[in-house]
Write a protein that holds these residues in place. Structure first.
Motif, PDB file in Angstrom:
ATOM      1  N   LEU A 173      44.036  38.084  35.899  1.00 47.18           N
ATOM      2  CA  LEU A 173      43.769  39.505  36.120  1.00 47.18           C
ATOM      3  C   LEU A 173      42.847  40.070  35.041  1.00 47.18           C
ATOM      4  O   LEU A 173      42.001  40.918  35.312  1.00 47.18           O
ATOM      5  N   ARG A 174      42.982  39.595  33.816  1.00 50.60           N
ATOM      6  CA  ARG A 174      42.088  40.054  32.741  1.00 50.60           C
ATOM      7  C   ARG A 174      40.654  39.630  33.021  1.00 50.60           C
ATOM      8  O   ARG A 174      39.705  40.314  32.685  1.00 50.60           O
ATOM      9  N   GLU A 175      40.490  38.419  33.650  1.00 49.13           N
ATOM     10  CA  GLU A 175      39.156  37.881  33.883  1.00 49.13           C
ATOM     11  C   GLU A 175      38.466  38.552  35.056  1.00 49.13           C
ATOM     12  O   GLU A 175      37.257  38.399  35.224  1.00 49.13           O
ATOM     13  N   ALA A 176      39.199  39.249  35.891  1.00 49.04           N
ATOM     14  CA  ALA A 176      38.570  39.946  37.015  1.00 49.04           C
ATOM     15  C   ALA A 176      37.690  41.055  36.463  1.00 49.04           C
ATOM     16  O   ALA A 176      38.119  41.895  35.694  1.00 49.04           O
ATOM     17  N   ALA A 177      36.392  41.016  36.813  1.00 51.22           N
ATOM     18  CA  ALA A 177      35.434  41.959  36.233  1.00 51.22           C
ATOM     19  C   ALA A 177      35.768  43.387  36.666  1.00 51.22           C
ATOM     20  O   ALA A 177      36.013  43.636  37.837  1.00 51.22           O
ATOM     21  N   PRO A 178      35.790  44.362  35.714  1.00 50.83           N
ATOM     22  CA  PRO A 178      36.066  45.746  36.073  1.00 50.83           C
ATOM     23  C   PRO A 178      34.991  46.304  36.989  1.00 50.83           C
ATOM     24  O   PRO A 178      33.818  45.972  36.856  1.00 50.83           O
ATOM     25  N   GLY A 179      35.416  47.143  37.941  1.00 49.81           N
ATOM     26  CA  GLY A 179      34.453  47.780  38.826  1.00 49.81           C
ATOM     27  C   GLY A 179      34.073  46.946  40.028  1.00 49.81           C
ATOM     28  O   GLY A 179      33.324  47.394  40.881  1.00 49.81           O
ATOM     29  N   ARG A 180      34.548  45.715  40.115  1.00 50.40           N
ATOM     30  CA  ARG A 180      34.230  44.894  41.271  1.00 50.40           C
ATOM     31  C   ARG A 180      35.094  45.315  42.454  1.00 50.40           C
ATOM     32  O   ARG A 180      36.180  45.854  42.309  1.00 50.40           O
ATOM     33  N   ALA A 181      34.608  45.045  43.659  1.00 53.87           N
ATOM     34  CA  ALA A 181      35.335  45.410  44.870  1.00 53.87           C
ATOM     35  C   ALA A 181      36.669  44.666  44.908  1.00 53.87           C
ATOM     36  O   ALA A 181      36.776  43.544  44.422  1.00 53.87           O
ATOM     37  N   PRO A 182      37.704  45.303  45.462  1.00 52.76           N
ATOM     38  CA  PRO A 182      38.991  44.617  45.550  1.00 52.76           C
ATOM     39  C   PRO A 182      38.904  43.398  46.457  1.00 52.76           C
ATOM     40  O   PRO A 182      38.124  43.363  47.413  1.00 52.76           O
ATOM     41  N   GLY A 183      39.715  42.403  46.152  1.00 54.39           N
ATOM     42  CA  GLY A 183      39.746  41.218  46.983  1.00 54.39           C
ATOM     43  C   GLY A 183      40.739  41.387  48.124  1.00 54.39           C
ATOM     44  O   GLY A 183      41.357  42.446  48.274  1.00 54.39           O
ATOM     45  N   PRO A 184      40.905  40.352  48.925  1.00 57.71           N
ATOM     46  CA  PRO A 184      41.894  40.436  50.006  1.00 57.71           C
ATOM     47  C   PRO A 184      43.303  40.528  49.426  1.00 57.71           C
ATOM     48  O   PRO A 184      43.550  40.067  48.312  1.00 57.71           O
ATOM     49  N   PRO A 185      44.251  41.110  50.172  1.00 58.34           N
ATOM     50  CA  PRO A 185      45.628  41.209  49.669  1.00 58.34           C
ATOM     51  C   PRO A 185      46.280  39.836  49.578  1.00 58.34           C
ATOM     52  O   PRO A 185      45.820  38.868  50.186  1.00 58.34           O
ATOM     53  N   CYS A 186      47.337  39.751  48.808  1.00 62.74           N
ATOM     54  CA  CYS A 186      48.087  38.499  48.662  1.00 62.74           C
ATOM     55  C   CYS A 186      48.534  38.000  50.037  1.00 62.74           C
ATOM     56  O   CYS A 186      49.101  38.752  50.830  1.00 62.74           O
ATOM     57  N   TRP A 187      48.283  36.742  50.312  1.00 67.38           N
ATOM     58  CA  TRP A 187      48.648  36.157  51.600  1.00 67.38           C
ATOM     59  C   TRP A 187      50.164  36.081  51.775  1.00 67.38           C
ATOM     60  O   TRP A 187      50.669  36.027  52.895  1.00 67.38           O
ATOM     61  N   SER A 188      50.889  36.074  50.634  1.00 70.45           N
ATOM     62  CA  SER A 188      52.336  35.880  50.700  1.00 70.45           C
ATOM     63  C   SER A 188      53.126  37.183  50.804  1.00 70.45           C
ATOM     64  O   SER A 188      54.050  37.293  51.600  1.00 70.45           O
ATOM     65  N   CYS A 189      52.721  38.197  50.000  1.00 68.06           N
ATOM     66  CA  CYS A 189      53.514  39.429  49.970  1.00 68.06           C
ATOM     67  C   CYS A 189      52.720  40.682  50.304  1.00 68.06           C
ATOM     68  O   CYS A 189      53.283  41.770  50.405  1.00 68.06           O
ATOM     69  N   GLY A 190      51.385  40.567  50.437  1.00 66.13           N
ATOM     70  CA  GLY A 190      50.573  41.702  50.850  1.00 66.13           C
ATOM     71  C   GLY A 190      50.135  42.630  49.750  1.00 66.13           C
ATOM     72  O   GLY A 190      49.468  43.635  50.018  1.00 66.13           O
ATOM     73  N   VAL A 191      50.446  42.334  48.484  1.00 67.98           N
ATOM     74  CA  VAL A 191      50.041  43.189  47.371  1.00 67.98           C
ATOM     75  C   VAL A 191      48.517  43.171  47.222  1.00 67.98           C
ATOM     76  O   VAL A 191      47.877  42.127  47.375  1.00 67.98           O
ATOM     77  N   ALA A 192      47.937  44.343  46.924  1.00 67.25           N
ATOM     78  CA  ALA A 192      46.487  44.429  46.707  1.00 67.25           C
ATOM     79  C   ALA A 192      46.109  43.680  45.433  1.00 67.25           C
ATOM     80  O   ALA A 192      46.801  43.784  44.407  1.00 67.25           O
ATOM     81  N   LEU A 193      45.013  42.936  45.494  1.00 66.57           N
ATOM     82  CA  LEU A 193      44.566  42.122  44.365  1.00 66.57           C
ATOM     83  C   LEU A 193      43.109  42.405  44.047  1.00 66.57           C
ATOM     84  O   LEU A 193      42.332  42.735  44.946  1.00 66.57           O
ATOM     85  N   PRO A 194      42.719  42.255  42.761  1.00 65.84           N
ATOM     86  CA  PRO A 194      41.292  42.397  42.423  1.00 65.84           C
ATOM     87  C   PRO A 194      40.539  41.149  42.856  1.00 65.84           C
ATOM     88  O   PRO A 194      41.125  40.072  43.003  1.00 65.84           O
ATOM     89  N   SER A 195      39.249  41.297  43.098  1.00 69.02           N
ATOM     90  CA  SER A 195      38.434  40.114  43.400  1.00 69.02           C
ATOM     91  C   SER A 195      38.242  39.314  42.119  1.00 69.02           C
ATOM     92  O   SER A 195      38.215  39.866  41.025  1.00 69.02           O
TER      93      SER A 195
END
Length: 220
Positions: free
Chosen positions: A16-38
């Motif tokens: 999560l730290r390595e996900a670049a700030p300001g980038r578009a969100p990625g797809p939600p978690c396939w397992s639980c549906g939580v929103a994830l950063p790209s």
């Protein structure tokens, strides 16, 4: 079990730290549906710790935590490679759901590809051109003098096996590759992509010669 969970959580925070700030969100978690950063690197869901699938077209430089440059720190690249493989190697996912096992294999394969691509000056240079939208040069784009030199080396390789001749060719190829690597570095640093393109075409010829030389040296 708790130790393994703590290790995974550590990788979650890092991803999560390595996900670049300001980038578009990625797809939600396939397992639980939580929103994830790209993210270009492996990502674990912070809610359920499930490993997510690789990005469709990741930037291999970002994945391997390298600057997008022809100059590269090989030791840093190797450390990053080992670190990533430790996190996602299929052996770690033997008891996880089949989908995660599959994603682990995909990540491991992608990390291997990224490492090999960035480690080799030729493939690294061609990948940089690809990222800049520049098509690689055709073999016929090289000048006649250079092509004559390559033809003469090929003719020597086609002669009956001689250790002295093979050693001479091996030294020549090494010197030429080092010289071309320096020239390609300079071309990229002054942003002369067309010159880099021409030089990489020459590097490809010498890479092919190196493969032929290795095959010739294999005992028959």
């Amino acid at each position: 079990m708790r130790a393994a969970l703590r290790a995974q959580l550590g990788w979650v925070r890092r991803a999560l730290r390595e996900a670049a700030p300001g980038r578009a969100p990625g797809p939600p978690c396939w397992s639980c549906g939580v929103a994830l950063p790209s993210s270009d690197g492996p990502c674990f869901c912070p809610a359920c710790q499930a490993l997510q699938p690789p990005a469709p077209r990741p930037d291999l430089f970002r994945l391997m935590d390298c600057d997008r440059s022809f100059r590269i720190d090989a030791e840093q690249l190797q450390r990053r490679f080992r670190s990533l493989q430790q996190a996602v190697h299929p052996d770690r996912f033997g008891q996880r759901p089949p989908k995660e096992q599959y994603y682990s294999e995909q990540h491991s394969s992608l990390i291997n590809k990224a490492y090999k691509t960035l480690l080799s000056p030729l493939s690294r240079g061609l990948y940089l051109l690809e990222l800049r939208g520049v098509e690689p040069a055709q073999e016929t784009d090289c000048d006649a003098t250079f092509l004559t030199e390559i033809m003469e080396i090929n003719e020597k390789l086609a002669e009956p096996k001689s250790e002295d001749v093979l050693e001479e060719i091996e030294t020549l190829i090494k010197v030429k590759q080092e010289e071309l690597t320096r020239e390609v570095t300079a071309a990229f640093e002054r942003d002369d992509l067309q010159e880099a393109k021409k030089l990489l075409a020459k590097m490809k010829y010498f890479a092919n010669l190196e493969d032929k030389l290795k095959a010739k040296k294999i005992p028959s």
